[in-house]
Design an enzyme around this catalytic site. Structure first.
Site, PDB file in Angstrom:
ATOM      1  N   THR A  57      -8.440  30.956 -55.477  1.00  0.00           N
ATOM      2  CA  THR A  57      -7.651  31.431 -54.334  1.00  0.00           C
ATOM      3  C   THR A  57      -8.046  32.843 -53.918  1.00  0.00           C
ATOM      4  O   THR A  57      -7.553  33.348 -52.911  1.00  0.00           O
ATOM      5  CB  THR A  57      -6.126  31.424 -54.649  1.00  0.00           C
ATOM      6  OG1 THR A  57      -5.924  32.173 -55.852  1.00  0.00           O
ATOM      7  CG2 THR A  57      -5.592  30.022 -54.828  1.00  0.00           C
ATOM      8  N   ALA A 135       0.996  39.090 -65.545  1.00  0.00           N
ATOM      9  CA  ALA A 135       1.756  38.912 -64.308  1.00  0.00           C
ATOM     10  C   ALA A 135       2.636  37.698 -64.487  1.00  0.00           C
ATOM     11  O   ALA A 135       2.190  36.559 -64.355  1.00  0.00           O
ATOM     12  CB  ALA A 135       0.807  38.709 -63.134  1.00  0.00           C
ATOM     13  N   TYR A 166       4.034  25.730 -62.410  1.00  0.00           N
ATOM     14  CA  TYR A 166       3.922  27.187 -62.346  1.00  0.00           C
ATOM     15  C   TYR A 166       5.028  27.849 -63.175  1.00  0.00           C
ATOM     16  O   TYR A 166       4.757  28.711 -64.019  1.00  0.00           O
ATOM     17  CB  TYR A 166       4.003  27.630 -60.888  1.00  0.00           C
ATOM     18  CG  TYR A 166       3.760  29.093 -60.647  1.00  0.00           C
ATOM     19  CD1 TYR A 166       2.479  29.636 -60.745  1.00  0.00           C
ATOM     20  CD2 TYR A 166       4.810  29.943 -60.293  1.00  0.00           C
ATOM     21  CE1 TYR A 166       2.251  30.981 -60.502  1.00  0.00           C
ATOM     22  CE2 TYR A 166       4.594  31.283 -60.047  1.00  0.00           C
ATOM     23  CZ  TYR A 166       3.306  31.805 -60.158  1.00  0.00           C
ATOM     24  OH  TYR A 166       3.097  33.145 -59.909  1.00  0.00           O
ATOM     25  N   TYR A 180       1.709  36.901 -79.560  1.00  0.00           N
ATOM     26  CA  TYR A 180       0.555  37.766 -79.892  1.00  0.00           C
ATOM     27  C   TYR A 180       1.037  39.161 -80.300  1.00  0.00           C
ATOM     28  O   TYR A 180       0.430  39.806 -81.138  1.00  0.00           O
ATOM     29  CB  TYR A 180      -0.411  37.867 -78.703  1.00  0.00           C
ATOM     30  CG  TYR A 180      -1.477  36.792 -78.688  1.00  0.00           C
ATOM     31  CD1 TYR A 180      -1.169  35.482 -78.348  1.00  0.00           C
ATOM     32  CD2 TYR A 180      -2.799  37.083 -79.016  1.00  0.00           C
ATOM     33  CE1 TYR A 180      -2.142  34.494 -78.333  1.00  0.00           C
ATOM     34  CE2 TYR A 180      -3.785  36.107 -78.998  1.00  0.00           C
ATOM     35  CZ  TYR A 180      -3.449  34.809 -78.659  1.00  0.00           C
ATOM     36  OH  TYR A 180      -4.421  33.844 -78.656  1.00  0.00           O
TER      37      TYR A 180
END
Ligand code: UDP
Length: 333
Positions: A57, A135, A166, A180
């Site tokens: 995109t 993000a 999404y 993590y």
């Protein structure tokens, strides 16, 4: 600590260039709308920046412009293992198709970017002891039953709905970040980004601001999906990037909403764009794109105010004027 741009910004080792310390960042998705603006900001702050993008995109114009400003462009996919030479101080993950039209167009690519892609980028950050910024999104709140949305709200995502690729992808990516951090000591940042607009949006990206601007400029009716009574809160890109940058260098590892708390309905947005462009075009009600389209959305930005001393500065009308100029230029091309 090292100086970068106008502020002390990192405890990282950085690269020494002409006697100056230059922190190095990798921006995944740097050819996209927010990726472009974040990369530009980092270059302006004196960072050395590597952009990774597969152009799903993103645009070549963005990377061409970033290369001219000194960015290093790597054409590649975050879903493949990543090897970047030298020290890396920051990894910024902005790589994922994010417009609701993409949820139907490339659902598997979105899930892979959020899962495999985020894994790979976290591994890269881990290997280099780099700070990692994810993000994330207001979509982790789904169609919220709590309003405005605070970071401790767990959300209302319809797992079976078309938006879940999404929404759940980004929720999984957040969990990866926490895991993590806990198990591999990766220093993470999690920005929950609300609706953002501004120059460098693609005219055909399908989002409401792009659609309305392009429609108003081309003399077509503005399409209100599902009636236009649903609300959103629109943040101008320069405000958003300021928030992201402050979060990146903040040392704060919990999720943080970054968005503009000024809420309006989609119908009001359409009317504002018509007013600014001086047009008297029709508003055309068409069916909603997805049945689980969120009805209301507004960030509670108390945390961003307290932790980052940040809040948006640009009012909607000013931001829309700049955005309309950009689309005018794009349509003239
Ligand atoms: N929308 C609309 N007309 C359009 C495009 C979008 O009414 O031409 C609506 C969409 O259904 C949603 C809101 O505007 O309720 C914001 O849509 P966008 O795609 O920008 O992002 P979202 O907030 O849904 O992720």
């Amino acid at each position: 600590m090292v100086e970068c741009g106008d502020g002390v910004c990192t405890e990282k080792s950085g690269q020494r260039v002409n006697g100056m310390i230059k922190p190095k960042a990798v921006v995944a998705g740097g050819a996209g709308f927010l990726g472009f603006h974040m990369t530009k900001r980092l270059l302006d702050e004196g960072f050395e920046v590597y952009v990774i993008d597969n152009y799903e995109t993103g645009t070549r114009r963005n990377t061409r412009d970033l290369a001219a400003m000194g960015g290093e462009i790597i054409v590649g996919d975050i879903c493949e293992p990543l090897h970047i030479p030298g020290d890396i101080d920051y990894v910024v993950n902005l790589a994922c198709p994010a417009s609701p039209v993409d949820f139907d167009r490339v659902p598997f690519e979105i899930m892979r970017a959020c899962s495999h892609g985020t894994h790979n980028l976290l591994d890269l950050a881990r290997a280099h002891r780099a700070t990692f910024l994810q993000a994330s999104t207001s979509e982790v709140y789904g169609d919220p039953e709590v309003h405005p949305q605070q970071e401790d709200y767990c959300g209302n995502v319809n797992i079976a709905g078309p938006r879940a690729v999404y929404d759940e992808g980004k929720r999984y990516a957040e969990t990866l970040c926490h895991t993590y951090r806990r198990h591999h000591s990766v220093d993470v940042r999690i920005a929950r980004i609300f609706n953002t607009y501004g120059p460098r949006m693609r005219p055909d990206d399908g989002r409401v601001v792009s659609n309305f601007c392009v429609q108003a400029l081309s003399g077509e009716p503005l399409t209100l999906y599902g009636g236009g009574e649903q609300t959103r809160s629109f943040c101008y890109c320069s405000d958003l990037i300021e928030g992201l940058y402050r979060l990146l260098v903040s040392g704060y590892s919990q999720p943080c909403n970054i968005g503009n708390p000024s809420e309006i309905s989609v119908r009001e947005l359409a009317e504002t764009i018509l007013e600014i462009t001086g047009s008297s075009l029709e508003l055309k009600v068409v069916p909603a794109l997805h049945e689980d389209d969120p009805k209301r959305r507004r960030p509670d930005i108390t945390r961003a105010r307290e932790v980052l001393d940040w809040e948006p500065q640009v009012v909607l009308r000013d931001g829309l004027q700049e955005t309309l100029k950009w689309f005018e230029e794009k349509l003239a091309e």
